[in-house]
Design a protein around this motif. Structure first.
Motif, mmCIF file in Angstrom:
data_model
loop_
_atom_site.group_PDB
_atom_site.id
_atom_site.type_symbol
_atom_site.label_atom_id
_atom_site.label_comp_id
_atom_site.label_asym_id
_atom_site.label_seq_id
_atom_site.Cartn_x
_atom_site.Cartn_y
_atom_site.Cartn_z
ATOM 1 N N MET A 1 0.629 -1.374 0.084
ATOM 2 C CA MET A 1 -0.161 0.366 0.102
ATOM 3 C C MET A 1 1.122 1.390 -0.305
ATOM 4 N N TRP A 2 0.683 2.239 -0.638
ATOM 5 C CA TRP A 2 1.744 3.048 -1.669
ATOM 6 C C TRP A 2 0.541 4.277 -1.054
ATOM 7 N N GLN B 1 1.117 8.915 -1.088
ATOM 8 C CA GLN B 1 2.017 10.584 -1.092
ATOM 9 C C GLN B 1 0.523 11.512 -0.968
ATOM 10 N N ARG C 1 2.759 -1.935 9.579
ATOM 11 C CA ARG C 1 4.564 -1.994 10.371
ATOM 12 C C ARG C 1 5.206 -1.648 7.932
ATOM 13 N N GLY C 2 5.492 -0.245 8.445
ATOM 14 C CA GLY C 2 6.346 0.694 6.446
ATOM 15 C C GLY C 2 7.422 1.729 7.337
ATOM 16 N N LEU C 3 7.076 2.473 6.667
ATOM 17 C CA LEU C 3 8.163 3.196 5.815
ATOM 18 C C LEU C 3 7.771 4.722 6.077
ATOM 19 N N ASN D 1 8.916 8.314 4.287
ATOM 20 C CA ASN D 1 9.496 9.134 3.939
ATOM 21 C C ASN D 1 9.402 10.810 3.996
ATOM 22 N N LEU E 1 7.626 3.139 10.354
ATOM 23 C CA LEU E 1 6.360 3.369 10.785
ATOM 24 C C LEU E 1 5.640 1.973 11.656
ATOM 25 N N THR F 1 5.707 10.518 1.862
ATOM 26 C CA THR F 1 5.398 9.270 1.255
ATOM 27 C C THR F 1 5.623 7.988 1.815
ATOM 28 N N SER G 1 4.736 3.964 3.115
ATOM 29 C CA SER G 1 4.619 2.857 2.331
ATOM 30 C C SER G 1 4.384 1.532 3.216
ATOM 31 N N GLY G 2 3.565 0.531 3.446
ATOM 32 C CA GLY G 2 3.861 -0.307 4.380
ATOM 33 C C GLY G 2 2.618 -1.078 4.136
ATOM 34 N N GLU G 3 2.536 -2.346 4.762
ATOM 35 C CA GLU G 3 1.196 -2.956 5.379
ATOM 36 C C GLU G 3 0.095 -2.590 6.509
#
Lengths: 139, 139, 139
Positions: C1-2, C4, C35-37, C39, C105, C135, C137-139
Motif C-alpha cells: 500500500m502506497w 503520497q 509496519r512500514g516506512l 519518507n 512506521l 510517502t 508505504s507498508g502494510e
C-alpha cells in the motif's frame, strides 16, 4: 512484503564501530527478499548511522578525530551544556551523519560494495545500549 | 512492485557532478509507478550522493572548495594515510554527505523541486567507474 | 500500500524548527500501516530535514550557531554569490544535513525514539513556504 524488528546494540565506547555483522545476523532471521530495501533507523539523537570503509580500523579512528575537531566540545556559543560537554557535539554529529541508512537487498542479502560496512557512530562518552529499528521491504 | 538495476557511471574528475539525467534515463527504462520511491545507492566509501541546486555550476564548484577546506588533506591526526592524501578526506566526505538518496516518484517521474538535481560527489583524485544500485518501489 | 501527499509548511525564520506535529497530523489523515516506512522529502536545495532532540530549544539554537560557524558566509572561495551571502551556505548546509528523512512506521505511528523529533532546517534568511512530499508505504 514488509518485515520489521527492533535490535538492541550492546554499549560501545565513544567513536565509530562496525555493526555490519549485527545487522546481517538480524536480517538473516527474516524471510529473504529477492529485491528490496533495508532501512536501519537509530532511535537516539546523540548517536548516528553511516556507511563507510569496512577493513582498516584507522578509518574509524580518523573519523572520530575529524568530527571531534570540527564539532568541538565547549564551543563558546553552546547554550545546551547541562548534560555534559559531550552532549551538544553529539547532537550535531547525529544530524551531520544521519539517523538512518538505506541498503539495497538483492537475492536475500545486503548489496553493499566490497569495501562498505555499516557504522554506529557513538557520540556520547557513556551512551549505553542503543536501539535500532530494521525495516525490510521487497519481494 | 519492486524493480532494481545496477548502473555504472563513467569516471569523473574529483568534485561534484550532476547525474540527474543518467538516473532519469535508467528509471525511464523501468515500468512507471504512479506513486512510490526511488532509492539510489552508491557502492563505494570514497564517493557520495546528494541532492542540490541543478542550474549554476558555481554551486558544485563552491561545494568542492568548502569540503576541501573543512575536511582537510594531511591533517596531523590522520593515521589512514597509505592510500594517498585524498583517501581519508574522501571517506569523511562520503559519510558527511551520505551514500544514498531517496526521491519520491509521482506519475512515473522523479518528484524533485524545480531547482533540485542529483549530485555525484567524487572525492578521490582518480575514482574511476562508480556503481549505483537503483531500487524503484511503488504502485 | 502506497500513499503520497504534498504538504506546505508556513514560512519560518532562518534556523532549525520542530515540525514533528505537522508531519504527524498529515500522516494521521492517511490509512494507517502496521509496519512500514515514512519518507519525508523537501523539494528545495537551500533547506533541509533532519532528526534530533525534541525537547530543549537550545539544541536547535546551538545547531544554528554551529552550522553558521562551520559553513561561513562570505568565504573567499565562493563564486555563487549573486543570490546573497546566505545562499551558498544554505546549499552546503542542505547537502550536509540532507533533503529527506526516513522514519519507521509501527502500529500506525512514527516509531521515533522518546527524544527524537523532525527538524526543518531553514537556511535562507527569507525562505518562504517550503513544500514537502510525504510517502507512506507498508502494510
Amino acid at each position: 512484503m514488509w518485515q520489521q524488528i527492533e535490535l538492541s546494540l550492546k554499549p560501545r565506547a565513544r567513536g565509530f564501530h562496525l555493526i555490519t555483522t549485527d545487522i546481517e545476523r538480524a536480517v538473516a532471521e527474516l524471510s529473504p527478499v529477492r529485491r528490496g530495501l533495508l532501512n536501519v533507523f537509530i532511535k537516539h539523537s546523540s548517536a548516528s548511522l553511516t556507511i563507510n570503509e569496512n577493513a582498516d580500523p584507522t578509518v574509524r579512528n580518523d573519523m572520530e578525530q575529524h568530527f571531534n575537531q570540527f564539532v568541538p566540545e565547549n564551543a563558546s556559543y553552546y547554550r545546551h551544556t547541562h548534560e555534559g560537554s559531550d552532549d551538544m557535539p553529539a547532537h550535531i554529529k547525529a544530524s551531520t551523519l544521519g539517523s538512518s541508512v538505506s541498503v539495497p537487498l538483492t537475492s536475500g542479502k545486503m548489496n553493499l560494495g566490497m569495501w562498505q560496512g555499516i557504522y554506529l557512530g557513538e557520540h556520547r562518552n557513556y551512551g549505553g545500549t542503543r536501539t535500532l529499528v530494521l525495516t525490510v521491504s521487497g519481494e
